[in-house]
Design a protein around this motif. Sequence first.
Motif, PDB file in Angstrom:
ATOM      1  N   ASN A  92       0.813  -1.212   0.000  1.00  0.00           N
ATOM      2  CA  ASN A  92       0.000   0.000   0.000  1.00  0.00           C
ATOM      3  C   ASN A  92       0.848   1.265   0.000  1.00  0.00           C
ATOM      4  O   ASN A  92       1.798   1.396   0.784  1.00  0.00           O
ATOM      5  CB  ASN A  92      -0.924   0.010   1.220  1.00  0.00           C
ATOM      6  CG  ASN A  92      -1.921  -1.127   1.191  1.00  0.00           C
ATOM      7  OD1 ASN A  92      -2.469  -1.461   0.140  1.00  0.00           O
ATOM      8  ND2 ASN A  92      -2.158  -1.752   2.339  1.00  0.00           N
ATOM      9  N   ILE A  93       0.484   2.196  -0.845  1.00  0.00           N
ATOM     10  CA  ILE A  93       1.166   3.479  -0.910  1.00  0.00           C
ATOM     11  C   ILE A  93       0.945   4.247   0.396  1.00  0.00           C
ATOM     12  O   ILE A  93      -0.181   4.287   0.914  1.00  0.00           O
ATOM     13  CB  ILE A  93       0.634   4.290  -2.111  1.00  0.00           C
ATOM     14  CG1 ILE A  93       1.045   3.614  -3.429  1.00  0.00           C
ATOM     15  CG2 ILE A  93       1.128   5.733  -2.073  1.00  0.00           C
ATOM     16  CD1 ILE A  93       0.413   4.237  -4.662  1.00  0.00           C
ATOM     17  N   ASN A 135       7.817   0.743 -14.364  1.00  0.00           N
ATOM     18  CA  ASN A 135       7.520   1.549 -13.174  1.00  0.00           C
ATOM     19  C   ASN A 135       8.182   0.957 -11.937  1.00  0.00           C
ATOM     20  O   ASN A 135       8.747   1.691 -11.103  1.00  0.00           O
ATOM     21  CB  ASN A 135       6.010   1.625 -12.956  1.00  0.00           C
ATOM     22  CG  ASN A 135       5.316   2.591 -13.888  1.00  0.00           C
ATOM     23  OD1 ASN A 135       5.937   3.182 -14.770  1.00  0.00           O
ATOM     24  ND2 ASN A 135       4.018   2.745 -13.707  1.00  0.00           N
ATOM     25  N   TYR A 136       8.081  -0.355 -11.786  1.00  0.00           N
ATOM     26  CA  TYR A 136       8.698  -0.999 -10.629  1.00  0.00           C
ATOM     27  C   TYR A 136      10.197  -0.735 -10.619  1.00  0.00           C
ATOM     28  O   TYR A 136      10.768  -0.374  -9.572  1.00  0.00           O
ATOM     29  CB  TYR A 136       8.399  -2.501 -10.634  1.00  0.00           C
ATOM     30  CG  TYR A 136       9.133  -3.281  -9.568  1.00  0.00           C
ATOM     31  CD1 TYR A 136       9.316  -2.771  -8.287  1.00  0.00           C
ATOM     32  CD2 TYR A 136       9.652  -4.545  -9.842  1.00  0.00           C
ATOM     33  CE1 TYR A 136       9.998  -3.489  -7.302  1.00  0.00           C
ATOM     34  CE2 TYR A 136      10.319  -5.268  -8.879  1.00  0.00           C
ATOM     35  CZ  TYR A 136      10.502  -4.740  -7.619  1.00  0.00           C
ATOM     36  OH  TYR A 136      11.176  -5.452  -6.668  1.00  0.00           O
ATOM     37  N   TRP A 172       1.552   9.915   0.140  1.00  0.00           N
ATOM     38  CA  TRP A 172       2.054   9.806  -1.228  1.00  0.00           C
ATOM     39  C   TRP A 172       0.965   9.428  -2.241  1.00  0.00           C
ATOM     40  O   TRP A 172       1.258   9.270  -3.428  1.00  0.00           O
ATOM     41  CB  TRP A 172       3.149   8.742  -1.312  1.00  0.00           C
ATOM     42  CG  TRP A 172       4.334   8.927  -0.407  1.00  0.00           C
ATOM     43  CD1 TRP A 172       4.565   9.928   0.477  1.00  0.00           C
ATOM     44  CD2 TRP A 172       5.464   8.045  -0.300  1.00  0.00           C
ATOM     45  NE1 TRP A 172       5.766   9.733   1.133  1.00  0.00           N
ATOM     46  CE2 TRP A 172       6.333   8.584   0.674  1.00  0.00           C
ATOM     47  CE3 TRP A 172       5.817   6.847  -0.925  1.00  0.00           C
ATOM     48  CZ2 TRP A 172       7.536   7.967   1.040  1.00  0.00           C
ATOM     49  CZ3 TRP A 172       7.018   6.231  -0.580  1.00  0.00           C
ATOM     50  CH2 TRP A 172       7.871   6.791   0.391  1.00  0.00           C
ATOM     51  N   VAL A 173      -0.264   9.260  -1.806  1.00  0.00           N
ATOM     52  CA  VAL A 173      -1.276   8.623  -2.663  1.00  0.00           C
ATOM     53  C   VAL A 173      -1.577   9.390  -3.942  1.00  0.00           C
ATOM     54  O   VAL A 173      -2.007   8.796  -4.935  1.00  0.00           O
ATOM     55  CB  VAL A 173      -2.587   8.355  -1.887  1.00  0.00           C
ATOM     56  CG1 VAL A 173      -2.387   7.296  -0.825  1.00  0.00           C
ATOM     57  CG2 VAL A 173      -3.140   9.649  -1.284  1.00  0.00           C
ATOM     58  N   ASP A 174      -1.359  10.692  -3.961  1.00  0.00           N
ATOM     59  CA  ASP A 174      -1.695  11.482  -5.149  1.00  0.00           C
ATOM     60  C   ASP A 174      -0.495  11.737  -6.056  1.00  0.00           C
ATOM     61  O   ASP A 174      -0.611  12.494  -7.033  1.00  0.00           O
ATOM     62  CB  ASP A 174      -2.303  12.836  -4.728  1.00  0.00           C
ATOM     63  CG  ASP A 174      -3.645  12.676  -4.028  1.00  0.00           C
ATOM     64  OD1 ASP A 174      -4.400  11.757  -4.412  1.00  0.00           O
ATOM     65  OD2 ASP A 174      -3.931  13.456  -3.102  1.00  0.00           O
ATOM     66  N   TYR A 175       0.632  11.103  -5.782  1.00  0.00           N
ATOM     67  CA  TYR A 175       1.845  11.365  -6.548  1.00  0.00           C
ATOM     68  C   TYR A 175       1.809  10.683  -7.911  1.00  0.00           C
ATOM     69  O   TYR A 175       1.263   9.573  -8.054  1.00  0.00           O
ATOM     70  CB  TYR A 175       3.081  10.869  -5.796  1.00  0.00           C
ATOM     71  CG  TYR A 175       3.441  11.657  -4.551  1.00  0.00           C
ATOM     72  CD1 TYR A 175       2.803  12.850  -4.227  1.00  0.00           C
ATOM     73  CD2 TYR A 175       4.443  11.196  -3.693  1.00  0.00           C
ATOM     74  CE1 TYR A 175       3.145  13.561  -3.088  1.00  0.00           C
ATOM     75  CE2 TYR A 175       4.790  11.900  -2.552  1.00  0.00           C
ATOM     76  CZ  TYR A 175       4.143  13.080  -2.251  1.00  0.00           C
ATOM     77  OH  TYR A 175       4.490  13.781  -1.126  1.00  0.00           O
ATOM     78  N   ASP A 176       2.439  11.328  -8.899  1.00  0.00           N
ATOM     79  CA  ASP A 176       2.688  10.648 -10.166  1.00  0.00           C
ATOM     80  C   ASP A 176       3.993   9.874 -10.041  1.00  0.00           C
ATOM     81  O   ASP A 176       4.619   9.847  -8.965  1.00  0.00           O
ATOM     82  CB  ASP A 176       2.717  11.638 -11.337  1.00  0.00           C
ATOM     83  CG  ASP A 176       3.830  12.691 -11.239  1.00  0.00           C
ATOM     84  OD1 ASP A 176       4.847  12.457 -10.549  1.00  0.00           O
ATOM     85  OD2 ASP A 176       3.684  13.757 -11.877  1.00  0.00           O
ATOM     86  N   LEU A 177       4.446   9.222 -11.110  1.00  0.00           N
ATOM     87  CA  LEU A 177       5.611   8.339 -11.021  1.00  0.00           C
ATOM     88  C   LEU A 177       6.860   9.099 -10.600  1.00  0.00           C
ATOM     89  O   LEU A 177       7.618   8.618  -9.731  1.00  0.00           O
ATOM     90  CB  LEU A 177       5.842   7.630 -12.356  1.00  0.00           C
ATOM     91  CG  LEU A 177       7.038   6.663 -12.392  1.00  0.00           C
ATOM     92  CD1 LEU A 177       6.853   5.539 -11.380  1.00  0.00           C
ATOM     93  CD2 LEU A 177       7.207   6.090 -13.805  1.00  0.00           C
ATOM     94  N   LEU A 223       4.485  -0.549  -3.966  1.00  0.00           N
ATOM     95  CA  LEU A 223       3.700   0.674  -4.152  1.00  0.00           C
ATOM     96  C   LEU A 223       2.618   0.473  -5.220  1.00  0.00           C
ATOM     97  O   LEU A 223       2.561   1.169  -6.224  1.00  0.00           O
ATOM     98  CB  LEU A 223       4.633   1.841  -4.497  1.00  0.00           C
ATOM     99  CG  LEU A 223       5.592   2.254  -3.372  1.00  0.00           C
ATOM    100  CD1 LEU A 223       6.791   3.002  -3.921  1.00  0.00           C
ATOM    101  CD2 LEU A 223       4.863   3.102  -2.340  1.00  0.00           C
ATOM    102  N   TRP A 224       1.735  -0.489  -4.948  1.00  0.00           N
ATOM    103  CA  TRP A 224       0.682  -0.843  -5.898  1.00  0.00           C
ATOM    104  C   TRP A 224      -0.386   0.251  -5.987  1.00  0.00           C
ATOM    105  O   TRP A 224      -0.672   0.913  -4.987  1.00  0.00           O
ATOM    106  CB  TRP A 224       0.003  -2.133  -5.446  1.00  0.00           C
ATOM    107  CG  TRP A 224       0.848  -3.351  -5.472  1.00  0.00           C
ATOM    108  CD1 TRP A 224       2.053  -3.547  -6.081  1.00  0.00           C
ATOM    109  CD2 TRP A 224       0.531  -4.595  -4.839  1.00  0.00           C
ATOM    110  NE1 TRP A 224       2.510  -4.811  -5.867  1.00  0.00           N
ATOM    111  CE2 TRP A 224       1.595  -5.483  -5.109  1.00  0.00           C
ATOM    112  CE3 TRP A 224      -0.548  -5.054  -4.074  1.00  0.00           C
ATOM    113  CZ2 TRP A 224       1.606  -6.801  -4.625  1.00  0.00           C
ATOM    114  CZ3 TRP A 224      -0.548  -6.345  -3.596  1.00  0.00           C
ATOM    115  CH2 TRP A 224       0.526  -7.209  -3.881  1.00  0.00           C
ATOM    116  N   PRO A 225      -0.999   0.425  -7.151  1.00  0.00           N
ATOM    117  CA  PRO A 225      -0.755  -0.287  -8.409  1.00  0.00           C
ATOM    118  C   PRO A 225       0.350   0.325  -9.266  1.00  0.00           C
ATOM    119  O   PRO A 225       0.747  -0.257 -10.256  1.00  0.00           O
ATOM    120  CB  PRO A 225      -2.103  -0.180  -9.131  1.00  0.00           C
ATOM    121  CG  PRO A 225      -2.641   1.138  -8.679  1.00  0.00           C
ATOM    122  CD  PRO A 225      -2.208   1.290  -7.245  1.00  0.00           C
ATOM    123  N   MET A 226       0.870   1.484  -8.862  1.00  0.00           N
ATOM    124  CA  MET A 226       1.844   2.164  -9.716  1.00  0.00           C
ATOM    125  C   MET A 226       3.071   1.307  -9.978  1.00  0.00           C
ATOM    126  O   MET A 226       3.534   1.191 -11.116  1.00  0.00           O
ATOM    127  CB  MET A 226       2.275   3.492  -9.081  1.00  0.00           C
ATOM    128  CG  MET A 226       3.265   4.269  -9.924  1.00  0.00           C
ATOM    129  SD  MET A 226       3.732   5.827  -9.153  1.00  0.00           S
ATOM    130  CE  MET A 226       2.198   6.744  -9.301  1.00  0.00           C
TER     131      MET A 226
END
Length: 345
Positions: A129-130, A190-191, A134-139, A178-181
């Motif tokens: 879980n993020i 991304n990973y 940080w939940v609203d961050y882009d990559l 840091l799913w799903p990103m």
Amino acid sequence: MRNFKIPLLLLGCLALGLCSCDSGDDGPNTETPQDEDGFAKGADISWVTEMEAAGMDFYDTRGDRRELLDLLADYGINSVRYRVWVDPDGGWCSKEETLAKALLAHRAGMRIMIDFHYSDWWADPGQQNIPAAWVDYDLDEMADAVARHTRETLKLLRDNGVTPEWVQIGNETGNGMLWPMGQADISFENYATLNNAGYDAVKEVFPDAVCIVHLHGGDNNSLYRWLFDGLTAAGGRFDMIGMSLYPSTSDWRNMNNLCIANVEDMIARYDTEVMICEVGMPWDEAAICYRFLQDLIAQCRAVDGGKCKGVFYWEPESYRQWNGYTLGAFDNEGKPTKAMEAFLD
């Protein structure tokens, strides 16, 4: 950080130097926690301060109260592992609380592994879980957050004289983090980006630290080939592969053999070293757990080239089903079981 406090007993230890409770033990003893061949015989003891704050103590086989690190050293443990959460409720496993524990381990002469979960709570095969912040961050922002959190934590250790030997970039990341990103089966790219943000931050603070990518299911070779083939193809960086292994009392021999075959395959396929970062078995099956550990440690040490670097027990000090956990290696009186003797062999 929410409601963080370090227990008063721990603050006293930090102020006065490493404390020792009662001395003397009629159980196993070793002259030094360091093995000549550099093999790590370790324990993740991240719960220790929380347990102590709840009034739980640790005892030798004679029943004398002991400081946990001294007691573990008597059983051959030379290394400890601590998990780090980003913004945990209560402050347990925050970077500040990790420093408090790491200082005690450093003063006890223990080698140290830091295990970044990159989450506010558990990260494992079922959840990555993020962190809430940080939940609203882009990559790009997420990679920056991973790097910043990693640097801040490690600089806190460095500035207080603590040097970790190993650092995990994520915990049990069999499908990324840091799913799903950063979920690997969605995007290995991304990973790899997030993994490398952590890797590079570690090397910035501690250039000689060994960076570990750690997966569950150490007996599952197909999982490891899938994950590390994908991670390396995407440019992911790591220095060592970490494994977890949690067999039942009836299948431990087969799982040990599968795990060692996987270890040997990882070494050959990716030209890397391997660490068994987590093991465990029910505390009340101590005789079987002893045989499991004795066999696993012996097979790890026999791996060609010495590239299997150690075995860590996960929270052996847990007893009386602390937090519902039953795979510790201490009995209900807070004493080590026979399972711990395997680290002396």
